[in-house]
Design a protein around this motif. Structure first.
Motif, PDB file in Angstrom:
ATOM      1  N   PRO A 171       0.834  -1.208   0.000  1.00 31.58           N
ATOM      2  CA  PRO A 171       0.000   0.000   0.000  1.00 31.58           C
ATOM      3  C   PRO A 171       0.867   1.257   0.000  1.00 31.58           C
ATOM      4  CG  PRO A 171       0.019  -1.028   2.182  1.00 31.58           C
ATOM      5  CD  PRO A 171       0.721  -1.970   1.254  1.00 31.58           C
ATOM      6  N   GLN A 204      -3.913   2.502  -0.251  1.00 28.05           N
ATOM      7  CA  GLN A 204      -4.403   1.715   0.870  1.00 28.05           C
ATOM      8  C   GLN A 204      -5.935   1.702   0.901  1.00 28.05           C
ATOM      9  OE1 GLN A 204      -3.608  -0.365   3.069  1.00 28.05           O
ATOM     10  NE2 GLN A 204      -5.428  -0.274   4.342  1.00 28.05           N
ATOM     11  N   LYS A 206      -7.932   0.700  -1.365  1.00 23.98           N
ATOM     12  CA  LYS A 206      -8.590   0.949  -2.658  1.00 23.98           C
ATOM     13  C   LYS A 206      -7.866   0.236  -3.801  1.00 23.98           C
ATOM     14  CE  LYS A 206     -10.077   5.544  -1.144  1.00 23.98           C
ATOM     15  NZ  LYS A 206      -9.908   7.008  -1.328  1.00 23.98           N
ATOM     16  N   ILE A 207      -7.356  -0.943  -3.531  1.00 19.32           N
ATOM     17  CA  ILE A 207      -6.598  -1.649  -4.568  1.00 19.32           C
ATOM     18  C   ILE A 207      -7.481  -2.018  -5.756  1.00 19.32           C
ATOM     19  CG2 ILE A 207      -6.996  -3.958  -3.585  1.00 19.32           C
ATOM     20  CD1 ILE A 207      -4.100  -4.653  -4.370  1.00 19.32           C
ATOM     21  N   THR A 228       0.224  -5.946   1.458  1.00 20.59           N
ATOM     22  CA  THR A 228      -1.190  -5.568   1.582  1.00 20.59           C
ATOM     23  C   THR A 228      -1.846  -6.368   2.706  1.00 20.59           C
ATOM     24  OG1 THR A 228      -2.006  -7.225   0.000  1.00 20.59           O
ATOM     25  CG2 THR A 228      -1.348  -5.074  -0.890  1.00 20.59           C
ATOM     26  N   ASP A 232      -7.871  -5.315   0.978  1.00 20.74           N
ATOM     27  CA  ASP A 232      -6.958  -5.294  -0.169  1.00 20.74           C
ATOM     28  C   ASP A 232      -6.320  -6.660  -0.379  1.00 20.74           C
ATOM     29  OD1 ASP A 232      -7.466  -2.643  -0.646  1.00 20.74           O
ATOM     30  OD2 ASP A 232      -5.591  -1.892   0.196  1.00 20.74           O
TER      31      ASP A 232
END
Length: 400
Positions: A171, A204, A206-207, A228, A232
């Motif tokens: 992230p 972070q 919002k992958i 991650t 995520d």
């Protein structure tokens, strides 16, 4: 004039009386800040852990006879809100110390506040090395093993892999950046023959896992470092499994063996990843047995790593306050430097040189058992064995 003098004298007496009663109060307050609304998978077990610790401390007589009270605030995952909460706790609630925080950028924000306002801060969870080194200060201590410590534990195993081409996925904020930097440094020192062929930095929480997996696959690494966690991680694993990213590739992964992150993977759990984590079902020591029994009796649930962190944060705070027998920040600092205490993972010590505790972590591999992810072949690594010596720390940390 006389009336004003009498009023002024009366006010002075009242203020003195308030101060006297504050000194004589029968309770000691601790301020606690965390990202409860943003990261409940970790922070809810964490809250249960510290609530259990508060009960135990008070049942044993409190802090030198005074009741321990925790005043908790939610930072919502925002550094500015965490600093506001810290200010309210310190100025309005007159807490003896600040504790908590989860995200590394928030831990740094509260640490900066503590340094500026000269308030004692026991950071529970944030893992960035900056907390105790490059941005370390005399008012901040940390409980959890840092990125450096966990990276050193993982590198010990990762260096044995034949893989030479490595990619990283992390992230894009303080924690991820710090973890990748220190893992690459330590790994390259042990294995100068390896190449770093790709880095992926999703935001972070919002992958977009599809493009990330595609980009890593295109670089054709032989091994992957994953940093991650949470939702995520679930998305990355699902997409990686679908596209065959992990097939024939070694994966080394921070935190993935912690139940709060491993459990949601369920039957999609990839097998054979080298991870740090918390195999609560496999730990057979008196210290852990005692904690596990008390936790399960209170909550009818198994602990997560957050439970350990929350529990030990308050146990440490109580030990510090009891030894100092004061709420003066300078006396709290003096009491904490070099202080040893028990924990569910065995004895830990807060180092004087960098204010890092020697709490360790379990290292093992992921596996599937009865349709659920577990950690196997796990071994506890003592934190003290994975920290640099005083001479190196002196170069990394500014002098107070």
């Amino acid at each position: 004039m006389r009336r004003r003098h009498v009023l002024g004298a009366g006010l002075a007496i009242a203020v003195a009386g308030m101060a006297g009663s504050a000194m004589a109060q029968s309770e000691i307050k601790i301020g606690e800040i965390n990202s409860y609304s943003l990261l409940p998978a970790f922070t809810e077990p964490y809250r249960k852990g510290w609530q259990l610790a508060v009960e135990e401390v008070n049942a044993a007589g409190g802090i030198n006879g005074k009741k321990l009270v925790v005043i908790s605030k939610d930072d919502g995952g925002k550094p500015a809100d965490a600093q506001t909460a810290a200010n309210e706790l310190a100025s309005s609630e007159n807490v003896a110390m600040l504790t908590g925080t989860f995200l590394s950028n928030i831990g740094l924000a509260v640490s900066d506040f503590a340094n500026q306002k000269k308030v004692f801060f026991l950071a529970a969870e944030p893992l960035t090395d900056a907390i105790t080194w490059s941005k370390g200060n005399r008012y901040t201590f940390r409980l959890r093993p840092s990125n450096y410590m966990q990276a050193a534990m993982l590198v010990e195993e990762a260096a044995k892999l034949p893989a030479k081409r490595w990619a990283t996925i992390a992230p894009n904020y303080e924690y991820g950046q710090s973890a990748v930097a220190v893992f690459k440094k330590l790994m390259s020192e042990k294995r100068p023959d390896i190449q770093w062929v790709d880095e992926q930095w999703p935001p972070q929480g919002k992958i977009d896992a599809g493009p990330v997996v595609q980009a890593v696959a295109a670089a054709n690494p032989e091994a992957i470092l994953n940093v991650t966690f949470g939702a995520d991680l679930v998305k990355l694993v699902r997409e990686g499994n679908t596209r065959g990213l992990f097939k024939g590739r070694s994966v080394v992964s921070f935190l993935t063996g912690e139940p709060e992150y491993l459990d949601p993977l369920k039957d999609e759990t990839p097998e054979g990843w080298i991870v740090t984590g918390y195999p609560w079902y496999d730990i057979k020591t008196p210290d852990h047995d005692k904690f596990l029994k008390a936790y399960q009796a209170k909550y009818s649930d198994y602990p997560r790593l957050g439970s350990i962190v929350g529990y030990q944060t308050i146990k440490a705070a109580a030990a510090i306050l009891a030894k100092a027998n004061s709420i003066d920040p300078e006396k709290l600092i003096a009491a904490t430097e070099g202080l040893s205490m028990p924990s569910p993972f065995g004895e830990i010590t807060f180092r004087k040189i960098d204010h890092q505790s020697t709490l360790g972590a379990y290292v093992g591999k992921t596996a599937l058992k009865d349709g659920k992810g577990v950690m196997v072949d796990s071994v506890y690594r003592k934190g003290a064995d994975y920290l640099p010596g005083d001479a190196e720390v002196a170069k990394l940390r500014p002098k107070d």
